[in-house]
Scaffold this motif. Structure first.
Motif, PDB file in Angstrom:
ATOM      1  N   SER A  68       0.815  -1.356  -0.055  1.00 19.11           N
ATOM      2  CA  SER A  68       0.038   0.021   0.003  1.00 19.11           C
ATOM      3  C   SER A  68       0.771   1.330   0.024  1.00 19.11           C
ATOM      4  N   ILE A  69       2.072   1.199   0.296  1.00 21.62           N
ATOM      5  CA  ILE A  69       3.118   2.221   0.228  1.00 21.62           C
ATOM      6  C   ILE A  69       3.587   2.448  -1.058  1.00 21.62           C
ATOM      7  N   ASN A  70       3.479   3.353  -1.984  1.00 25.74           N
ATOM      8  CA  ASN A  70       3.866   3.433  -3.412  1.00 25.74           C
ATOM      9  C   ASN A  70       5.359   3.980  -3.530  1.00 25.74           C
ATOM     10  N   GLU A  71       6.191   3.533  -2.632  1.00 29.89           N
ATOM     11  CA  GLU A  71       7.424   4.049  -3.026  1.00 29.89           C
ATOM     12  C   GLU A  71       8.338   2.896  -2.516  1.00 29.89           C
ATOM     13  N   HIS A  72       9.532   2.721  -2.898  1.00 25.83           N
ATOM     14  CA  HIS A  72      10.783   1.946  -2.668  1.00 25.83           C
ATOM     15  C   HIS A  72      10.842   1.920  -1.533  1.00 25.83           C
ATOM     16  N   THR A  73      11.502   3.206  -0.860  1.00 22.46           N
ATOM     17  CA  THR A  73      11.790   3.426   0.490  1.00 22.46           C
ATOM     18  C   THR A  73      10.915   4.490   0.949  1.00 22.46           C
ATOM     19  N   ALA A  74      10.627   4.327   2.264  1.00 27.46           N
ATOM     20  CA  ALA A  74      10.081   5.064   3.096  1.00 27.46           C
ATOM     21  C   ALA A  74      10.049   4.923   4.672  1.00 27.46           C
ATOM     22  N   ASP A 120       2.640  11.413   9.200  1.00 26.34           N
ATOM     23  CA  ASP A 120       3.575  12.384   8.624  1.00 26.34           C
ATOM     24  C   ASP A 120       4.734  11.089   8.012  1.00 26.34           C
ATOM     25  N   VAL A 121       5.704  11.672   7.368  1.00 31.30           N
ATOM     26  CA  VAL A 121       6.714  10.892   6.394  1.00 31.30           C
ATOM     27  C   VAL A 121       7.928  11.698   6.846  1.00 31.30           C
ATOM     28  N   LEU A 122       9.053  10.836   7.036  1.00 30.34           N
ATOM     29  CA  LEU A 122      10.259  11.305   7.353  1.00 30.34           C
ATOM     30  C   LEU A 122      11.322  11.015   6.332  1.00 30.34           C
ATOM     31  N   ALA A 123      10.840  10.082   5.379  1.00 28.50           N
ATOM     32  CA  ALA A 123      12.019  10.091   4.477  1.00 28.50           C
ATOM     33  C   ALA A 123      11.152   9.009   3.222  1.00 28.50           C
ATOM     34  N   THR A 124      11.547   9.173   1.989  1.00 32.28           N
ATOM     35  CA  THR A 124      11.378   8.468   0.801  1.00 32.28           C
ATOM     36  C   THR A 124      12.794   8.081   0.470  1.00 32.28           C
ATOM     37  N   GLU A 125      13.041   8.180  -0.805  1.00 31.50           N
ATOM     38  CA  GLU A 125      14.468   8.091  -1.317  1.00 31.50           C
ATOM     39  C   GLU A 125      15.321   8.901  -0.849  1.00 31.50           C
ATOM     40  N   LYS A 126      14.767  10.184  -0.176  1.00 35.67           N
ATOM     41  CA  LYS A 126      15.692  11.089   0.385  1.00 35.67           C
ATOM     42  C   LYS A 126      14.876  11.563   1.776  1.00 35.67           C
ATOM     43  N   THR A 127      15.769  12.147   2.679  1.00 35.05           N
ATOM     44  CA  THR A 127      15.179  12.729   3.754  1.00 35.05           C
ATOM     45  C   THR A 127      14.369  13.881   3.820  1.00 35.05           C
TER      46      THR A 127
END
Length: 301
Positions: A68-74, A120-127
């Motif tokens: 459900s999270i549409n990011e490789h990294t998060a 909230d979101v702290l990071a995806t591919e970058k902080t």
């Protein structure tokens, strides 16, 4: 940062009479569960508590969350909850946190299904911690596809008093107000993030007390005539109230057991509390004065 414990940004307690209907503030529902940080990279998803404990094994739901999270990294900041008719029940999620047996964990995914409410979101591919809150919330909404296991908390800009009343009417814990330009500061308690809670008042009987630290054990009378403890009360006492209490208490002592001084159940008081647990105990309790007029209710629970 990824797959390592992170101490999240924390809230200050706000004054309920000073909720600001201000477009510079964003208001969220305050969910009553455990603060959880979700870490994702590819198919790997792990969950950490605010104290840094890895609780991934307790939540098989995390397998669905990864999809459900549409990011490789998060790295996503959430409240882990169990929802009953749309309201979070603290005891039910705490049960999930206590269960260690694998078969019971699987069963609990049905009887006590966990939902991770993201705010909230702290990071995806970058902080992303240096981005403004309003920007982070836009990113958060764009990367999460809501499901039974994860959703994004509803937010409203300004008009905090309205959502505060709505949450009160629905029996929820309260709301959170945050400045829309606040950045995310780990391991920091900020005046730019405020929590506003709905407290209630109960009439209770004093069953006993301890001196170090000064703590009252309060309870209620059951229909059987027996008394059930409800809470240990440590906060809210004025010095003169302690002095007056000790003078009265020494006349009605029934037993001294280790550090507990048991009393005849004759002295009543009012306490403020946040909620009742499933067993009827009171959570987040403070003293609000003696009650010489009203006798606590008698119940079967």
């Amino acid at each position: 940062m990824l797959f390592t414990p992170i101490k999240p940004m924390l809230l200050q307690m706000g004054n309920n009479t000073e909720i600001m209907d201000n477009p510079e503030w964003i208001y969220d529902i305050k969910w009553d569960g455990w603060r959880i940080l979700l870490h994702k990279q590819g198919d790997r998803v792990e969950a950490y508590t605010r104290h840094g404990n890895n609780v991934t094994a307790k939540f098989p739901e995390l397998q669905d969350i990864g999809r459900s999270i549409n990011e490789h990294t998060a790295i996503i900041d959430c409240e882990g909850v169990v929802l009953r008719n749309g309201v979070s029940v603290f005891d039910d999620f705490a049960y999930r946190g206590r269960v260690t047996n694998a078969s019971k964990i699987e069963q609990a995914t049905i009887t006590h299904p966990a939902t991770f409410v993201a705010f909230d979101v702290l990071a995806t591919e970058k902080t992303l911690t240096n981005k403004l809150l309003v920007e982070r919330k836009e990113i958060l909404s764009s990367i999460i596809e809501p499901s039974n296991s994860i959703l994004v908390t509803p937010s409203i800009t300004g008009n905090g008093s309205s959502i505060f009343q709505i949450t009160k009417d629905k029996g929820m814990e309260g709301i959170v107000g945050k400045r829309n330009n606040s950045t995310y500061k780990t391991n920091h308690r900020s005046h730019e993030w405020l929590k506003y809670k709905h407290f209630k008042i109960a009439d209770v009987v004093i069953l006993g007390y301890k001196e170090n630290p000064f703590t009252m054990l309060v309870g209620k009378q059951l229909s059987s005539g027996k008394y059930k403890p409800l809470a240990n009360v440590e906060f809210g006492f004025k010095p003169e109230e302690k002095t007056a209490f000790r003078e009265i208490a020494k006349q009605i002592v029934t037993q001294v057991e280790r550090d507990m001084i048991w009393l005849e159940p004759r002295l009543h008081c009012k306490v403020q509390y946040l909620e009742r647990t499933a067993s009827g105990s009171l959570r987040i309790v403070s003293f609000k004065g003696f009650n010489f007029d009203k006798i606590p209710e008698v119940t079967n629970k």
